[in-house]
Scaffold this active site. Structure first.
Site, PDB file in Angstrom:
ATOM      1  N   MET A 286      -8.934   2.414  -6.604  1.00 21.23           N
ATOM      2  CA  MET A 286      -9.508   3.726  -6.282  1.00 21.23           C
ATOM      3  C   MET A 286     -10.898   4.002  -6.871  1.00 21.23           C
ATOM      4  O   MET A 286     -11.324   5.161  -6.878  1.00 21.23           O
ATOM      5  CB  MET A 286      -8.511   4.819  -6.713  1.00 21.23           C
ATOM      6  CG  MET A 286      -7.147   4.637  -6.055  1.00 21.23           C
ATOM      7  SD  MET A 286      -5.974   5.956  -6.398  1.00 21.23           S
ATOM      8  CE  MET A 286      -6.598   7.222  -5.307  1.00 21.23           C
TER       9      MET A 286
ATOM     10  N   ASP B  57       1.015  -4.315  -8.701  1.00 20.34           N
ATOM     11  CA  ASP B  57       2.136  -4.068  -7.796  1.00 20.34           C
ATOM     12  C   ASP B  57       1.806  -4.662  -6.438  1.00 20.34           C
ATOM     13  O   ASP B  57       0.635  -4.877  -6.125  1.00 20.34           O
ATOM     14  CB  ASP B  57       2.451  -2.568  -7.683  1.00 20.34           C
ATOM     15  CG  ASP B  57       1.222  -1.703  -7.484  1.00 20.34           C
ATOM     16  OD1 ASP B  57       0.492  -1.491  -8.473  1.00 20.34           O
ATOM     17  OD2 ASP B  57       0.963  -1.294  -6.356  1.00 20.34           O
TER      18      ASP B  57
HETATM   19  N1  HPA Z   1      -2.952   2.050  -4.741  1.00 25.14           N
HETATM   20  C1  HPA Z   1      -4.098   2.497  -5.242  1.00 25.14           C
HETATM   21  N2  HPA Z   1      -4.525   2.157  -6.439  1.00 25.14           N
HETATM   22  C2  HPA Z   1      -3.765   1.323  -7.174  1.00 25.14           C
HETATM   23  C3  HPA Z   1      -2.568   0.826  -6.701  1.00 25.14           C
HETATM   24  C4  HPA Z   1      -2.141   1.217  -5.415  1.00 25.14           C
HETATM   25  O1  HPA Z   1      -1.079   0.810  -4.934  1.00 25.14           O
HETATM   26  N3  HPA Z   1      -2.025   0.036  -7.674  1.00 25.14           N
HETATM   27  C5  HPA Z   1      -2.888   0.050  -8.714  1.00 25.14           C
HETATM   28  N4  HPA Z   1      -3.960   0.827  -8.406  1.00 25.14           N
END
Ligand code: HPA
Length: 241
Positions: A181, A205
Site C-alpha cells: 500500500m 500472506d
Molecule cells: N494487501 C495489501 N497490503 C498488504 C497485504 C495485502 O494483502 N499484505 C501485506 N500488505
C-alpha cells in the site's frame, strides 16, 4: 528545521533512510541493528532514529499505513531534511503462485489504483520505477548473499479489504507479483523531488492460497529483510557519498 510531522534538525537524518510501515518496527530495527542509535523525532508516535550500521550512518523512519501517510513523511524527508535515498521495507500479499511465503521482492516497477501519482506527476501516462542503479545494486547484493530475491512489478492499492473478486486472477495474468500500500507514493515522489528510492517487500500472506506467516515466522522473515536492507543501505550511502 522541523516540519508539521517531523520534529528534528536537517542534520539529524542520515542521507539514506530505511522506511518500514510500523513505528514499532522502526524501534526494533534501531535497537537491534544500529549502534549508538538515537531517537530524533516522535511526532504522533512516528519514531525516527539515526545510528550506525557497520560504521555507516543510517536513519529509520516509519511511513505509517497507506499512500497518504507515507507521502507525508516521504515528502518532508526529501524536501526538508536533505535525505537523498529512501528504501521502503515492508510486507506484501502474494498473487503469483511462483512466490512463496517469506520470499523477498524488489519492486522494479509498480502499478496502482490510486490517483496520487497522476496528481503528483501532472500526467496520466507515467512509469513508477525505482532508481535503476539502486535496484541493480540490490539485485547484485541479493545474488551475492544467496537470497531468493524476486524482481518485478508490484501493485500498490488504496484498499486492503479488496471487494473485486476478479482482481487476483487479473494480476496473475498480468504478471504482477504482489500487493502492498505504499510503493507507488514513494516512486512518484522520488520522481517529483528528483531523489532516489527503492522498495523491498517480503511476502507475509498469499492471496490465492490464503496462507500466512505465524508471528514467529513473521519475525524471522523480517530479520532477514532488515539484515539485507541494511547492506543495501550501507552500499547506497557509499555510492551517493
Ligand atoms: N494487501 C495489501 N497490503 C498488504 C497485504 C495485502 O494483502 N499484505 C501485506 N500488505
Amino acid at each position: 528545521m522541523s516540519t508539521p510531522h517531523i520534529d528534528a534538525e536537517a542534520s539529524d537524518f542520515a542521507r539514506v533512510v530505511l522506511m518500514p510501515g510500523d513505528p514499532r518496527r522502526a524501534t526494533y530495527i534501531a535497537e537491534n541493528y544500529l549502534e549508538d542509535s538515537r531517537l530524533i523525532t516522535d511526532v504522533r508516535n512516528a519514531v525516527g532514529y539515526t545510528g550506525l550500521y557497520e560504521g555507516t550512518e543510517i536513519s529509520i523512519m516509519p511511513s505509517g499505513m497507506g499512500m497518504p501517510s507515507a507521502a507525508i513523511y516521504i515528502t518532508e524527508l526529501y524536501r526538508s531534511f536533505d535525505v537523498e535515498t529512501i528504501i521502503r521495507i515492508g510486507t506484501a500479499g502474494g498473487f503469483s503462485p511462483e512466490l512463496e511465503l517469506r520470499d523477498m521482492v524488489v519492486a522494479s516497477g509498480c502499478i496502482t489504483n490510486s490517483r496520487m501519482p497522476e496528481l503528483l506527476l501532472g500526467e496520466s501516462e507515467y512509469d513508477l520505477t525505482p532508481t535503476s542503479s539502486l535496484l541493480n545494486a540490490a539485485v547484485d547484493l541479493g545474488h551475492e548473499t544467496g537470497l531468493n530475491l524476486h524482481s518485478g512489478t508490484i501493485f500498490t492499492s488504496d484498499i486492503f479489504y479488496e471487494p473485486d473478486e476478479g482482481l487476483n486472477s487479473r494480476m496473475i495474468e498480468d504478471g504482477v507479483l504482489c500487493v502492498e500500500m505504499e510503493t507507488a507514493a514513494l516512486y512518484a515522489l522520488a520522481e517529483v523531488e528528483q531523489k532516489r528510492a527503492l522498495s523491498l517487500v517480503t511476502i507475509s500472506d498469499h492471496l490465492t492460497s490464503g496462507a500466512h506467516l505465524s508471528p514467529e515466522e513473521r519475525q524471522s522473515t523480517l530479520d532477514e529483510m532488515i539484515s539485507f536492507s541494511m547492506k543495501v543501505a550501507a552500499k547506497e550511502a557509499e555510492v551517493i557519498g
